[in-house]
Write an enzyme that holds these catalytic residues in place. Structure first.
Site, mmCIF file in Angstrom:
data_model
loop_
_atom_site.group_PDB
_atom_site.id
_atom_site.type_symbol
_atom_site.label_atom_id
_atom_site.label_comp_id
_atom_site.label_asym_id
_atom_site.label_seq_id
_atom_site.Cartn_x
_atom_site.Cartn_y
_atom_site.Cartn_z
ATOM 1 N N ARG A 132 -2.331 15.503 0.054
ATOM 2 C CA ARG A 132 -2.365 14.915 1.395
ATOM 3 C C ARG A 132 -2.676 15.521 2.754
ATOM 4 N NH1 ARG A 132 -0.863 8.326 3.093
ATOM 5 N NH2 ARG A 132 0.111 9.824 4.423
ATOM 6 N N TYR A 184 -0.915 6.857 12.057
ATOM 7 C CA TYR A 184 -0.886 6.477 10.360
ATOM 8 C C TYR A 184 -0.599 8.566 10.067
ATOM 9 C CZ TYR A 184 -0.331 5.840 5.492
ATOM 10 O OH TYR A 184 0.151 6.184 4.187
ATOM 11 N N ASP A 236 -5.800 9.887 3.672
ATOM 12 C CA ASP A 236 -5.376 8.075 3.388
ATOM 13 C C ASP A 236 -5.830 7.169 5.437
ATOM 14 O OD1 ASP A 236 -5.109 5.055 2.716
ATOM 15 O OD2 ASP A 236 -2.527 5.979 2.597
ATOM 16 N N HIS A 243 -6.573 4.490 5.364
ATOM 17 C CA HIS A 243 -5.287 3.252 6.283
ATOM 18 C C HIS A 243 -6.134 2.279 6.667
ATOM 19 C CE1 HIS A 243 -1.396 1.639 5.947
ATOM 20 N NE2 HIS A 243 -0.957 2.824 4.702
ATOM 21 N N GLU A 260 -9.247 7.546 1.063
ATOM 22 C CA GLU A 260 -8.236 7.111 0.329
ATOM 23 C C GLU A 260 -8.542 4.711 1.455
ATOM 24 O OE1 GLU A 260 -4.710 7.226 -0.508
ATOM 25 O OE2 GLU A 260 -3.549 5.282 0.178
ATOM 26 N N GLU A 305 -3.358 -0.098 -3.169
ATOM 27 C CA GLU A 305 -2.279 -0.010 -3.718
ATOM 28 C C GLU A 305 -1.384 -1.771 -2.773
ATOM 29 O OE1 GLU A 305 -1.220 3.353 -0.717
ATOM 30 O OE2 GLU A 305 -1.397 2.037 0.866
ATOM 31 N N ARG A 329 -5.292 2.785 -6.871
ATOM 32 C CA ARG A 329 -3.780 2.828 -7.225
ATOM 33 C C ARG A 329 -2.935 2.116 -7.182
ATOM 34 N NH1 ARG A 329 -1.906 6.963 -4.259
ATOM 35 N NH2 ARG A 329 -1.952 5.447 -2.420
ATOM 36 N N GLU A 385 0.943 9.938 -7.175
ATOM 37 C CA GLU A 385 1.597 10.220 -5.347
ATOM 38 C C GLU A 385 2.930 10.790 -5.840
ATOM 39 O OE1 GLU A 385 1.104 6.827 -2.488
ATOM 40 O OE2 GLU A 385 1.664 8.191 -1.120
ATOM 41 N N TRP A 438 -3.280 -2.534 10.435
ATOM 42 C CA TRP A 438 -2.333 -0.862 10.298
ATOM 43 C C TRP A 438 -2.960 -0.345 8.944
ATOM 44 C CZ3 TRP A 438 1.880 0.426 6.949
ATOM 45 C CH2 TRP A 438 1.893 1.994 7.311
HETATM 46 O O1 EZ4 Z 1 1.556 2.916 4.266
HETATM 47 O O2 EZ4 Z 1 4.084 2.367 1.490
HETATM 48 O O3 EZ4 Z 1 -1.060 5.892 0.347
HETATM 49 N N1 EZ4 Z 1 0.262 5.502 0.950
HETATM 50 C C1 EZ4 Z 1 0.561 4.553 2.100
HETATM 51 C C2 EZ4 Z 1 1.687 4.385 2.432
HETATM 52 C C3 EZ4 Z 1 2.013 2.347 2.689
HETATM 53 C C4 EZ4 Z 1 3.420 2.171 2.504
HETATM 54 C C5 EZ4 Z 1 3.213 0.757 2.475
HETATM 55 O O4 EZ4 Z 1 4.886 0.296 3.061
HETATM 56 O O5 EZ4 Z 1 -0.216 3.955 2.150
HETATM 57 O O6 EZ4 Z 1 2.243 5.333 3.469
HETATM 58 CO CO CO Z 2 -2.214 4.403 0.759
#
Ligand code: EZ4
Ligand code: CO
Length: 404
Positions: A147, A159, A212, A214, A238, A264, A285, A341, A404
């Site tokens: 990643r 992030y 990711d 995010h 992701e 996730e 996920r 992961e 976030w």
């Molecule tokens: O932000 O597990 O793909 N992994 C992620 C992680 C999440 C954290 C949040 O607790 O997106 O880094």
């Molecule tokens: Co993630």
């Protein structure tokens, strides 16, 4: 067999973990991970105050019935706190069942469908050259899937970027009050292709690359990103948009063939159903810790299998070694495993947890210990008291709250 005690252990060997320990009258014990990053004590209370008292005297062998009892039996059901608690009970009971049978859990799940579990590791950089150095270290270590996250020029924090060596990115680093980060979508969308271009230029197409997003984009922005990354052939993109709005993924899909991974933060099969059955994602996920334990995760993965969706379980360092151990058994057994992961855990984690799982390069195996194969040293856990921490929050440049 009867459950005699159910205890919640909160410890912080490098980061906070909540562990449920169930003991039976035959002396068997089982562990389940109940960690919900930044909301640890809510789950600890839900377990201690509302779930543990229900467990005493019940038969630990009746895993499915216990799951239904805790899920259907709760009028206020679903949600991350409830489902993380149910997950911990479920995993602890599977741990006990494996120990009672004298078999590693994956044998109870149908046996191994593969020799080992393929991992993806994390590489990040404060700039592209630093990313390339991190990728080089991981390739050297044997990882074939990585990643990649790079700080967006002009943003003070991005992030997924720590600037530390591989495996040292641990969100969050801040205290009780969340840190505030700023986000600029235009800068990110313009910059993102350059990091993949640099990695492909250096490593060609043998390496699998993941990324990711995010939850930072709107659907049409995510479509633009996916399209702009197509020539770099990502393994997945992701969480391109927050997944409450699941129809949004139809829009993204219309515009790009970059594969998509989501889930996730999902807690149940109901969160996953539409994305899977409408073929809007490629990887699901969901994790053993946040989506109802082994019992429910298998149900989600079976549904996914019908629609050609593969697993890609969340495995950040805020999921405990008990979670990773349990995940590896599921990963080894299911037919539609995709990738796992792997972030590792903070140095010192193994003062508290002892695991039978092992890693060789980019592969892991849960080991052959009966049950999950992860134990916890309570005396050691007591030396690492809870350390309150919160995940960051994110705002746009003008101060508007963002995801976030
Ligand atoms: O932000 O597990 O793909 N992994 C992620 C992680 C999440 C954290 C949040 O607790 O997106 O880094
Ligand atoms: Co993630």
């Amino acid at each position: 067999m009867k459950i005699t005690t159910a205890e919640v252990i909160v410890t912080c060997p490098g980061r906070n973990y909540v562990t449920l320990k169930i003991t039976t009258d035959e002396g068997l014990t089982g562990l389940g991970d109940a960690t919900l990053n930044g909301r640890e004590l809510a789950v600890a209370s839900y377990l201690r105050d509302h779930v543990c008292p229900l467990l005493i005297g019940r038969d630990p062998q009746r895993i499915e019935d216990m799951w239904q009892y805790l899920y259907r039996g709760a009028y206020w059901r679903r949600g991350p706190v409830t489902m993380t608690a149910i997950s911990a009970v479920d995993v602890a009971l599977w741990d006990i069942k494996g120990k009672a049978a004298g078999l590693p859990l994956y044998q109870l799940l149908g046996g191994a469908s593969r020799e080992a579990v393929t991992l993806y590791a994390h590489a990040d950089g404060r700039d592209v050259p630093e990313l390339l150095d991190r990728v080089a270290e991981l390739v050297e270590d044997g990882f074939q899937a990585i990643r990649v996250q790079v700080a967006v020029p002009g943003l003070d924090k991005t992030y997924g970027v720590s600037g530390g060596p591989p495996g040292t990115f641990y969100e969050p680093a801040d205290g009780r009050i969340p840190a505030e980060q700023r986000w600029e979508t235009g800068a990110y969308l313009d910059f993102a292709p350059t990091m993949f271009e640099a990695v492909r230029e250096r490593y060609g197409f043998d390496l699998h690359l993941l990324h990711d997003v995010h939850n930072r984009l709107t659907p049409v922005e995510a479509a633009r990103l996916g399209r702009s990354l197509e020539s770099f052939r990502l393994w997945w993109m992701e969480d391109p948009t927050p997944a409450e709005d699941q129809a949004a993924f139809g829009l993204i899909r219309q515009h790009t063939v970059t594969p998509i991974a989501v889930g996730e933060v999902f807690n149940s099969i109901w969160d996953c159903r539409d994305l899977i059955t409408n073929r809007l994602i490629d990887y699901i996920r969901t994790s053993v810790t946040h989506a109802g334990g082994i019992t429910h995760l298998r149900r989600i993965f079976d549904l996914a299998h019908l629609y050609g969706v593969r697993s890609g379980s969340h495995g950040a360092g805020d999921l405990s070694p008990v979670s990773l151990g349990a995940a590896l058994h599921v990963d080894l057994a299911i037919p539609n495993f995709g990738i796992q992961e792997y972030m590792g855990h903070a140095p010192g984690w193994d003062d508290v947890f002892h695991a039978s799982y092992w890693r060789e390069g980019g592969y892991m195996h849960p080991g052959e210990d009966p049950g999950i194969g992860v134990t916890l040293d309570e005396e050691a856990a007591g030396r690492f008291p809870y350390d309150p921490k919160s995940l960051p929050v994110c705002r746009l440049r003008d101060g508007t709250m963002h995801d976030w």
